[in-house]
Structure formats: structure tokens, C-alpha cells
Design a protein around this motif. Structure first.
Motif, PDB file in Angstrom:
ATOM      1  N   UNK A 164       0.887  -1.482   0.050  1.00 17.28           N
ATOM      2  CA  UNK A 164       0.058  -0.236   0.355  1.00 17.28           C
ATOM      3  C   UNK A 164       0.882   1.465   0.274  1.00 17.28           C
ATOM      4  N   UNK A 165       1.003   2.102  -1.123  1.00 20.82           N
ATOM      5  CA  UNK A 165       1.327   3.397  -0.962  1.00 20.82           C
ATOM      6  C   UNK A 165       0.306   4.809  -0.904  1.00 20.82           C
ATOM      7  N   UNK A 166       0.870   5.109   0.362  1.00 24.06           N
ATOM      8  CA  UNK A 166      -0.135   6.056   0.824  1.00 24.06           C
ATOM      9  C   UNK A 166       0.419   7.918   1.117  1.00 24.06           C
ATOM     10  N   UNK A 167      -0.315   8.572   0.234  1.00 19.39           N
ATOM     11  CA  UNK A 167       0.042   9.841   0.357  1.00 19.39           C
ATOM     12  C   UNK A 167       0.817  10.501   1.753  1.00 19.39           C
ATOM     13  N   UNK A 168       1.613  10.599   2.289  1.00 20.87           N
ATOM     14  CA  UNK A 168       1.422  10.587   3.545  1.00 20.87           C
ATOM     15  C   UNK A 168       0.804  11.696   4.744  1.00 20.87           C
ATOM     16  N   UNK A 169       1.546  13.292   3.848  1.00 20.70           N
ATOM     17  CA  UNK A 169       0.370  14.335   3.791  1.00 20.70           C
ATOM     18  C   UNK A 169      -1.304  14.422   3.877  1.00 20.70           C
ATOM     19  N   UNK A 170      -1.605  14.393   2.500  1.00 23.09           N
ATOM     20  CA  UNK A 170      -3.082  14.448   2.652  1.00 23.09           C
ATOM     21  C   UNK A 170      -4.330  12.912   3.603  1.00 23.09           C
ATOM     22  N   UNK A 171      -2.903  11.789   3.668  1.00 25.64           N
ATOM     23  CA  UNK A 171      -3.786  10.422   4.439  1.00 25.64           C
ATOM     24  C   UNK A 171      -4.935   9.860   3.090  1.00 25.64           C
ATOM     25  N   UNK A 172      -4.182   9.664   1.998  1.00 29.22           N
ATOM     26  CA  UNK A 172      -4.774   9.586   0.965  1.00 29.22           C
ATOM     27  C   UNK A 172      -3.895   7.778   0.959  1.00 29.22           C
ATOM     28  N   UNK A 173      -4.934   7.061  -0.132  1.00 27.17           N
ATOM     29  CA  UNK A 173      -4.115   5.151  -0.348  1.00 27.17           C
ATOM     30  C   UNK A 173      -3.863   5.837  -2.134  1.00 27.17           C
TER      31      UNK A 173
END
Length: 534
Positions: free
Chosen positions: A249-258
Motif C-alpha cells: 500500500x502506497x499512501x500520500x503521507x500528507x493528505x493521508x490518502x491511498x
């Protein structure tokens, strides 16, 4: 270069091998000790954390090394002369627990203080200074965040932050702690109340706010089984998480989206790392394969075959990558030259592998053996409905067979049952089961969701929400072996008699650890010819 075998077909343990850049030599190896419980399957794997501090005598290299219940601090200024008696600068033995993982804050280190995070098998996280063995704080001391049956699987400081770190647990949860806002009084309260802040695809984000209403602890519920490892991209914008359910799973750590997801060919994924420039993610796991995934294309770029058992660690070698600097910048002498990524892997087969990944060579790389028409499974009729692409099979949306598409079944999710009355109170979970093409799929999915979630007493609404999240990840397709280019290993050598657990590249050396508690120090090529006596 394939591994050398003896006349009886058994791999010979190598003490040197040759590559294009020169000769690698085993210059030193030290064995700490072996106890009976060391080979227990639940015993934590030995890991290494390497850092450098500067004082009036210059730069001094240190190594943090865990083995069973012991945590060592080693003086590694001269790795070729490292010794158990003289090099051990400090040692701490935990009581009724074992250290599982550790990480050093490279931003706050000084000659007198180093912030070291240590996760344990009972779910506690210790913040301490190993130079003086001062314990600063213990997170989850009273087991109000995670119970004592859930162990810490990975802990890391957030790159570029002096106060925040992330910890993952075997329960499938991740937590973001802030050492400044997380006071001792708040984390040791009898109960912590988390409020739902965001609901995403296959995960929930909950927040614990203290008396000043700041986000002291952020909880990520992934519901994926055991989280084995996670890794931040070099720019800290993305977070890659691998787990026992076989997903990356790769998340956008800033927006907390997958952002995207990838599924392994078989079994769970055990390790993950980013390329120095953040373009590729490399994983290894129980399918004995090394998989290269592209962040830009959201698909599997290549697979590497060679390991004969589970891959326990993969990591890039920034000192031998061509066209890429250590900090990830592109360095080109010729504009037409493409970067070459060097990464290594170790596994339970006691082998070390070196791999070279070049973009222009992927087109010419031989693919896997193609199946004949008789070996191919009968093709299924395709449906016109398209499912959202999560990056496992390619960049464009794929057509799925009607009998295998659970997501397409939810297109009629709002339709009621034939014999149901709008005035009667119906079960939404039963309604969802009626829309599925095969009810046994729903029952298996329901039992998997209940089993993998930390709370087994789920209401129908919570269960339905979890099932819908799992159907999104279920749309990730796994390319067959012959559909993905294959990269051949540059080096494949057996270097130990026991399973290898850790691989670390430094400027002049390569460090390896195994389950027996041995620490191997390999010297990089000196570009000198090998002596005939060797």
C-alpha cells in the motif's frame, strides 16, 4: 553470476566473489552467542541500526544490534577489528520481552546524546539514549494503546522531523507519535479515546486529542493482518506499507490518502525499500521473488528470480548506483545516459543477491517462459464494466471477468431483495450477500474481515464498511510471470550457514546478520587482483 556449487550439488559458503567493480571480501565476522531459544520461530530477527557521531576525536561510527533479549551498542569505527569484548560499548537486557526493531534520530544526535527508539514484543516503545543508557520515556507502558499480545514490527523516525515517529504493530495498526505533545500523563491514562478523523479505502484514521486538543496520537487501522515493514520515500511525501495479506500500500503521507496498491504473486510481503530518487519501490516476501514497482506508472516494472526461500530484506546501494547520487539527485555525464539502480537482497536461503535495474534494459530483458495454449486457463467472458485501477496490473483500467468481479456486483448494491418490503427492517449485510455472484465468496470475505480486525465483535454496519473496503483492494490484478520483464541477478552467493536477516550498505563495507547471532563484515572492492592462494 550464479552461485557456485560443489561436486555434490551443495552451495559452498563464499568468503569472496568478483563483480564488474572489483572483488568483495569477507574481512571479519563475529559471533555473539547462541542460546536454545534463538531458533524459535517467534524469536525477533537480529537487526542493525548504523549512525555516526562527531566529537573532538573526529567521526565515530556506532552500531545498535539486537539479539534475543539483549540490545548492544557497538563501537564500529574499525569494522574490520570489531570484537565482542572490546567493541561492545554498552548492553541492556530487557526483562520478559525482546527488542524487535530500532531506529536512531539522525537530526538530534550529538556527542553526548542520541535518541534511539526500540520496539519490543509486548507492544512497548522505549525512547532512550544508548550512549548513557538513559531511558527517557516508554510509550504504551500500561498497554492502553495496544494490548500486550501485539508486538511492534517496525518503528522509524519521520525523515526531517525531530519529534515525530511512526510505529507499526502485528495487529495491523500504525501509530504516529509526537514526543513533544505526547506527555507522560496523557499516554499513561487508563483509557484512550480515539475519534474517527477519516475513512479511506481499506483503512481508517483515528485521532487521540489531549487536553490542549492537539493531535497527540494518530492511529491508522489498515485491517491487513501483520504489518511487516514500512518505508518513507526520500521526499517524505509517500509511505509504502507491506503486510501479511500480500499487499503493498502506497499512501500520500500528507493528505493521508491511498495512492496505489500492489499485490504479491504469492503469500505475504516481508520487506520494502525506496530507490534513492523515489521512483521505484522494491519488495520481497514469501513468493521468493524480488518485485520492482514504479510509482510513476503505478505498476510492476520487473521481477527478479533467484532466491530459494523467503526474502527477508531488500535495500538499495546508493554508493554503486550509476547516475544517482547518495541523496537521490540525478548526476549525468551524458544526457542520453539513463541511471542504473543497484540494490541487494538477502533471504532465508542464506544467499546475498545483487541486482542492477536500468530502464532501457527492461525492454530487452527476457520475459518468463510463456505458457502454451494447453497450459493456459480457459478464458472467461469479459464484461463491459471497468473497475478502478490500483496499480497492480498496469496504468489503464482493466476489464474483469463477470464471475471474478466483486466490485462490479456492488454496482447494484442499493437494490433491495426481491421479496423484501420497504417497511420491514432488513439486514444490509444480507442484502450485500444477495447481490454477490457467489455467496461463498462473501462468507469467506466476511470471516477474513472479522479475523483480521482487532475487534472481533463488529456490528453489521462496521462489517459492511470493511467488506466494501476489501473489494476495492480485490480489484488489484496480479500479472502473471510471463507478463512482467525478468531481471537476472548480478551476484548470487551463499555467504552463511544460517538464514540471513539484515543487509546494510555503508561507504566501505557491507554488513550482514543471521539468525545465529553472527555479524558479517564484507569489504568493498579495492580494485586489486585476487591472489592465487585465495
Amino acid at each position: 553470476m550464479a552461485g557456485t556449487c560443489s561436486s555434490n550439488g551443495v552451495d559452498v559458503i563464499k568468503e569472496h566473489f568478483r563483480t564488474s567493480e572489483g572483488i568483495y571480501k569477507l574481512v571479519h565476522h563475529v559471533g555473539f552467542y547462541t542460546v536454545l531459544g534463538l531458533k524459535h520461530p517467534k524469536m525477533p530477527l537480529p537487526r542493525i541500526s548504523h549512525f555516526t557521531i562527531k566529537d573532538q576525536f573526529g567521526s565515530r561510527e556506532k552500531i545498535v544490534y539486537n539479539l534475543t533479549r539483549d540490545l548492544y551498542l557497538l563501537n564500529a569505527s574499525d569494522l574490520q577489528q570489531i570484537d565482542v569484548e572490546r567493541s561492545v560499548q554498552g548492553k541492556h537486557t530487557f526483562k520478559d520481552k525482546c527488542p524487535t526493531c530500532h531506529d536512531v534520530n539522525l537530526l538530534t544526535r550529538s556527542k553526548e546524546s542520541v535518541q534511539l527508539l526500540v520496539g519490543t514484543t509486548d507492544g512497548q516503545i522505549h525512547l532512550l539514549n544508548p550512549l548513557k543508557w538513559e531511558f527517557i520515556r516508554i510509550y504504551n507502558e500500561n498497554y492502553v494503546i495496544e494490548n500486550g499480545e501485539s508486538s511492534v514490527t517496525c518503528v522509524k523516525w519521520i525523515p526531517g522531523s525531530e519529534t515525530q515517529f511512526v510505529a507499526s504493530y502485528s495487529s495491523g495498526n500504525m501509530y504516529i507519535f509526537n514526543t513533544t505533545s505526547c506527555t507522560k500523563a496523557s499516554i499513561n491514562e487508563p483509557t484512550l479515546t480515539f475519534t474517527l478523523a477519516k475513512q479511506g479505502d481499506s483503512f481508517n484514521i483515528l485521532v487521540f486529542r489531549g487536553k490542549n486538543r492537539s493531535r497527540e496520537i494518530v492511529k491508522w487501522e489498515l485491517r491487513c493482518g501483520v504489518i511487516h515493514e514500512f518505508s518513507f520515500s526520500p521526499d517524505t511525501k509517500h509511505l509504502a506499507v507491506v503486510s501479511q495479506d500480500g499487499f503493498l500500500r502506497v499512501f500520500d503521507f500528507t493528505s493521508e490518502d491511498l495512492v496505489s496498491a500492489m499485490r504479491s504473486y504469492f503469500g505475504g510481503i516481508l520487506c520494502v525499500c525506496w530507490s534513492p530518487d523515489g521512483r521505484y519501490v522494491v519488495t520481497g516476501g514469501e513468493d521468493d521473488l524480488v518485485t520492482v514497482w514504479s510509482l510513476q506508472d503505478h505498476k510492476i516494472t520487473a521481477r527478479g528470480e533467484g532466491h530459494k526461500s523467503w526474502v527477508t530484506m531488500v535495500t538499495f546501494d546508493p554508493y554503486n548506483s550509476k547516475g544517482i547520487s547518495i541523496d537521490g539527485r540525478v548526476v549525468k555525464e551524458d544526457e542520453s545516459e539513463l541511471p542504473v539502480y543497484r540494490f541487494g537482497s538477502v533471504g532465508q536461503d542464506a544467499h546475498i543477491f545483487f541486482w542492477d535495474l536500468c530502464e532501457d534494459s527492461l525492454e530487452a530483458v527476457p520475459v518468463w517462459r510463456r505458457h502454451t495454449q494447453t497450459e493456459e486457463a480457459p478464458s472467461e467472458p469479459e464484461t463491459n464494466e471497468k473497475t478502478p485501477n490500483c496499480g497492480g496490473g498496469g496504468g489503464a483500467p482493466e476489464k474483469l471477468a463477470n464471475s471474478h468481479s466483486i466490485v462490479s456486483a456492488y454496482s447494484t448494491f442499493t437494490l433491495p431483495l426481491k421479496n423484501s418490503s420497504p417497511n420491514k427492517k432488513t439486514n444490509k449485510v444480507s442484502d450485500a450477500a444477495a447481490t454477490l455472484p457467489h455467496r461463498n465468496k462473501f462468507s469467506k470475505l466476511r470471516s477474513f474481515v472479522r479475523h483480521s480486525h482487532s475487534d472481533t465483535h463488529l456490528s453489521d454496519s462496521q462489517l459492511l464498511r470493511n467488506i466494501q473496503c476489501y473489494t476495492i483492494l480485490d480489484s488489484v490484478k496480479v500479472p502473471r510471470l510471463h507478463e512482467v520483464p525478468r531481471i537476472e541477478p548480478l551476484v548470487s552467493k551463499r555467504v552463511s550457514s544460517e538464514r540471513l536477516t539484515c543487509l546494510l550498505f555503508t561507504k566501505d563495507h557491507i554488513l550482514l546478520t543471521c539468525t545465529e547471532g553472527n555479524l558479517y563484515v564484507w569489504c568493498r572492492p579495492t580494485l586489486q587482483p585476487l591472489l592465487p592462494s585465495s
